[in-house]
Scaffold this motif. Structure first.
Motif, PDB file in Angstrom:
ATOM      1  N   ASP A  38     -29.303 -45.311  46.046  1.00 39.09           N
ATOM      2  CA  ASP A  38     -29.370 -43.530  45.989  1.00 39.09           C
ATOM      3  C   ASP A  38     -30.350 -42.941  46.502  1.00 39.09           C
ATOM      4  OD1 ASP A  38     -28.677 -41.087  44.926  1.00 39.09           O
ATOM      5  OD2 ASP A  38     -27.355 -41.795  43.450  1.00 39.09           O
ATOM      6  N   PRO A  39     -30.299 -41.998  47.111  1.00 36.54           N
ATOM      7  CA  PRO A  39     -31.256 -40.759  47.273  1.00 36.54           C
ATOM      8  C   PRO A  39     -31.969 -40.171  46.448  1.00 36.54           C
ATOM      9  CG  PRO A  39     -29.192 -40.019  48.815  1.00 36.54           C
ATOM     10  CD  PRO A  39     -29.757 -41.694  47.605  1.00 36.54           C
ATOM     11  N   LEU A  40     -31.923 -40.116  45.201  1.00 37.62           N
ATOM     12  CA  LEU A  40     -32.209 -39.254  44.185  1.00 37.62           C
ATOM     13  C   LEU A  40     -33.201 -40.294  43.371  1.00 37.62           C
ATOM     14  CD1 LEU A  40     -29.505 -36.986  43.248  1.00 37.62           C
ATOM     15  CD2 LEU A  40     -31.483 -36.400  44.587  1.00 37.62           C
ATOM     16  N   ARG A  41     -34.116 -39.462  42.918  1.00 35.36           N
ATOM     17  CA  ARG A  41     -35.322 -40.108  42.070  1.00 35.36           C
ATOM     18  C   ARG A  41     -35.326 -39.273  40.798  1.00 35.36           C
ATOM     19  NH1 ARG A  41     -40.603 -40.831  41.837  1.00 35.36           N
ATOM     20  NH2 ARG A  41     -40.717 -38.690  43.567  1.00 35.36           N
ATOM     21  N   LEU A  42     -34.499 -39.951  39.619  1.00 39.23           N
ATOM     22  CA  LEU A  42     -35.175 -38.683  38.656  1.00 39.23           C
ATOM     23  C   LEU A  42     -36.014 -39.143  37.947  1.00 39.23           C
ATOM     24  CD1 LEU A  42     -31.386 -40.215  37.644  1.00 39.23           C
ATOM     25  CD2 LEU A  42     -31.715 -38.171  38.141  1.00 39.23           C
ATOM     26  N   LEU A  43     -37.285 -37.541  37.596  1.00 32.21           N
ATOM     27  CA  LEU A  43     -38.336 -37.770  37.046  1.00 32.21           C
ATOM     28  C   LEU A  43     -38.244 -37.772  35.581  1.00 32.21           C
ATOM     29  CD1 LEU A  43     -39.735 -35.101  40.369  1.00 32.21           C
ATOM     30  CD2 LEU A  43     -39.223 -37.975  39.670  1.00 32.21           C
ATOM     31  N   GLY A  44     -37.113 -36.864  35.094  1.00 22.66           N
ATOM     32  CA  GLY A  44     -37.244 -35.865  33.895  1.00 22.66           C
ATOM     33  C   GLY A  44     -36.776 -35.103  33.294  1.00 22.66           C
ATOM     34  N   SER A  45     -36.692 -34.116  32.987  1.00 17.50           N
ATOM     35  CA  SER A  45     -35.654 -33.048  32.408  1.00 17.50           C
ATOM     36  C   SER A  45     -36.578 -31.311  33.196  1.00 17.50           C
ATOM     37  CB  SER A  45     -35.527 -33.011  31.570  1.00 17.50           C
ATOM     38  OG  SER A  45     -36.624 -32.505  30.605  1.00 17.50           O
ATOM     39  N   ILE A  46     -35.595 -30.711  33.075  1.00 17.70           N
ATOM     40  CA  ILE A  46     -35.676 -29.404  34.233  1.00 17.70           C
ATOM     41  C   ILE A  46     -35.357 -28.742  33.227  1.00 17.70           C
ATOM     42  CG2 ILE A  46     -34.753 -28.843  35.625  1.00 17.70           C
ATOM     43  CD1 ILE A  46     -36.676 -27.179  36.667  1.00 17.70           C
ATOM     44  N   GLU A  47     -36.044 -27.421  32.030  1.00 16.51           N
ATOM     45  CA  GLU A  47     -35.774 -26.194  31.470  1.00 16.51           C
ATOM     46  C   GLU A  47     -36.088 -24.339  32.452  1.00 16.51           C
ATOM     47  OE1 GLU A  47     -35.150 -24.405  26.452  1.00 16.51           O
ATOM     48  OE2 GLU A  47     -36.300 -26.460  27.323  1.00 16.51           O
ATOM     49  N   ARG A  48     -34.427 -23.370  32.491  1.00 11.83           N
ATOM     50  CA  ARG A  48     -35.256 -22.755  32.912  1.00 11.83           C
ATOM     51  C   ARG A  48     -33.939 -21.797  32.558  1.00 11.83           C
ATOM     52  NH1 ARG A  48     -33.454 -22.914  38.810  1.00 11.83           N
ATOM     53  NH2 ARG A  48     -31.818 -23.321  38.416  1.00 11.83           N
ATOM     54  N   GLY A  49     -35.069 -21.251  31.600  1.00 17.33           N
ATOM     55  CA  GLY A  49     -34.261 -20.364  29.735  1.00 17.33           C
ATOM     56  C   GLY A  49     -32.983 -20.802  29.528  1.00 17.33           C
ATOM     57  N   ALA A  50     -31.647 -20.543  29.690  1.00 20.96           N
ATOM     58  CA  ALA A  50     -30.826 -21.289  29.692  1.00 20.96           C
ATOM     59  C   ALA A  50     -29.628 -22.804  29.962  1.00 20.96           C
ATOM     60  CB  ALA A  50     -29.361 -20.304  28.995  1.00 20.96           C
ATOM     61  N   GLN A  51     -30.547 -22.835  31.311  1.00 18.44           N
ATOM     62  CA  GLN A  51     -30.026 -23.789  32.494  1.00 18.44           C
ATOM     63  C   GLN A  51     -31.218 -24.813  32.174  1.00 18.44           C
ATOM     64  OE1 GLN A  51     -30.450 -22.824  36.260  1.00 18.44           O
ATOM     65  NE2 GLN A  51     -28.222 -21.132  35.810  1.00 18.44           N
ATOM     66  N   ILE A  52     -30.629 -26.111  31.878  1.00 21.54           N
ATOM     67  CA  ILE A  52     -31.519 -27.201  31.105  1.00 21.54           C
ATOM     68  C   ILE A  52     -30.765 -28.483  31.916  1.00 21.54           C
ATOM     69  CG2 ILE A  52     -30.502 -27.434  29.052  1.00 21.54           C
ATOM     70  CD1 ILE A  52     -33.071 -29.201  28.777  1.00 21.54           C
ATOM     71  N   GLY A  53     -31.483 -29.427  32.972  1.00 19.91           N
ATOM     72  CA  GLY A  53     -30.856 -30.895  33.006  1.00 19.91           C
ATOM     73  C   GLY A  53     -31.293 -31.543  33.229  1.00 19.91           C
ATOM     74  N   ALA A  54     -30.875 -32.280  34.080  1.00 20.94           N
ATOM     75  CA  ALA A  54     -32.220 -33.772  34.947  1.00 20.94           C
ATOM     76  C   ALA A  54     -32.615 -32.993  36.176  1.00 20.94           C
ATOM     77  CB  ALA A  54     -31.820 -35.111  34.576  1.00 20.94           C
ATOM     78  N   LEU A  55     -34.113 -33.690  36.704  1.00 18.51           N
ATOM     79  CA  LEU A  55     -35.164 -33.462  37.067  1.00 18.51           C
ATOM     80  C   LEU A  55     -34.502 -34.503  38.605  1.00 18.51           C
ATOM     81  CD1 LEU A  55     -37.205 -31.226  39.002  1.00 18.51           C
ATOM     82  CD2 LEU A  55     -38.533 -32.313  37.648  1.00 18.51           C
ATOM     83  N   ALA A  56     -34.207 -34.039  39.303  1.00 25.21           N
ATOM     84  CA  ALA A  56     -34.557 -35.097  41.078  1.00 25.21           C
ATOM     85  C   ALA A  56     -35.385 -34.904  41.729  1.00 25.21           C
ATOM     86  CB  ALA A  56     -32.907 -35.854  40.664  1.00 25.21           C
ATOM     87  N   VAL A  57     -35.645 -35.432  42.941  1.00 27.10           N
ATOM     88  CA  VAL A  57     -36.093 -34.800  43.815  1.00 27.10           C
ATOM     89  C   VAL A  57     -35.855 -36.324  45.222  1.00 27.10           C
ATOM     90  CG1 VAL A  57     -38.054 -36.904  43.511  1.00 27.10           C
ATOM     91  CG2 VAL A  57     -38.243 -35.167  45.087  1.00 27.10           C
ATOM     92  N   ASP A  58     -35.177 -35.816  45.703  1.00 19.75           N
ATOM     93  CA  ASP A  58     -34.949 -36.309  47.447  1.00 19.75           C
ATOM     94  C   ASP A  58     -35.659 -37.285  48.224  1.00 19.75           C
ATOM     95  OD1 ASP A  58     -35.123 -34.170  49.423  1.00 19.75           O
ATOM     96  OD2 ASP A  58     -33.056 -34.125  49.658  1.00 19.75           O
ATOM     97  N   PRO A  59     -35.569 -36.938  49.702  1.00 20.35           N
ATOM     98  CA  PRO A  59     -36.607 -38.282  50.334  1.00 20.35           C
ATOM     99  C   PRO A  59     -36.962 -36.971  50.725  1.00 20.35           C
ATOM    100  CG  PRO A  59     -34.372 -39.954  50.280  1.00 20.35           C
ATOM    101  CD  PRO A  59     -33.918 -38.634  49.352  1.00 20.35           C
ATOM    102  N   GLU A  60     -36.474 -36.682  51.055  1.00 20.51           N
ATOM    103  CA  GLU A  60     -37.108 -35.317  52.405  1.00 20.51           C
ATOM    104  C   GLU A  60     -38.130 -34.273  50.878  1.00 20.51           C
ATOM    105  OE1 GLU A  60     -33.607 -35.170  52.542  1.00 20.51           O
ATOM    106  OE2 GLU A  60     -34.174 -36.558  53.907  1.00 20.51           O
ATOM    107  N   GLY A  61     -38.206 -34.520  49.791  1.00 21.02           N
ATOM    108  CA  GLY A  61     -39.088 -34.013  48.706  1.00 21.02           C
ATOM    109  C   GLY A  61     -39.000 -32.452  47.709  1.00 21.02           C
TER     110      GLY A  61
END
Length: 119
Positions: A38-61
């Motif tokens: 899978d091209p996505l690399r999971l780093l942790g979580s991110i929270e922006r106000g009421a939005q929250i989810g896993a934080l991922a980065v792809d090969p292009e950054g």
């Protein structure tokens, strides 16, 4: 990604709080483990106000918020800065001002005239 310590950073940007937490324990709440190819690399979580989810980065950054299989693109420059700070690798804060040496600087006295209101 296991072995990452618990690190978090909060960044105020345009009256919106960005909270980044790095480590496996944080992204596992929001999505499933990815396959090796899978091209996505999971780093942790991110929270922006009421939005929250896993934080991922792809090969292009490019950064994404992941909830299950749903991907939402994030502002790359802002997230990159928050991740860098969470990892302890620098800051965009201004340089601290040097402290004045009390032996070299004389005290400053300001005398202001008293204002009188005439009616």
């Amino acid at each position: 990604m296991s072995g990452l310590g618990v690190v978090e950073h909060t960044m105020a940007r345009s009256s919106q709080q960005w909270r980044v937490r790095l480590g496996d324990v944080y992204w596992r709440r929001f999505t499933h483990p990815r396959a090796e190819d899978d091209p996505l690399r999971l780093l942790g979580s991110i929270e922006r106000g009421a939005q929250i989810g896993a934080l991922a980065v792809d090969p292009e950054g490019l950064y994404f918020q992941v909830n299950g299989d749903h991907l939402a693109a994030l502002s790359t420059s802002q997230v990159r800065a928050a991740v860098r700070r969470a990892q302890g690798g620098g800051s965009n804060d201004p340089e601290p001002r040097p402290k004045a040496n009390p032996q070299q600087s004389a005290p400053v006295v300001i005398v202001k005239r008293k204002r009188v209101l005439a009616i």
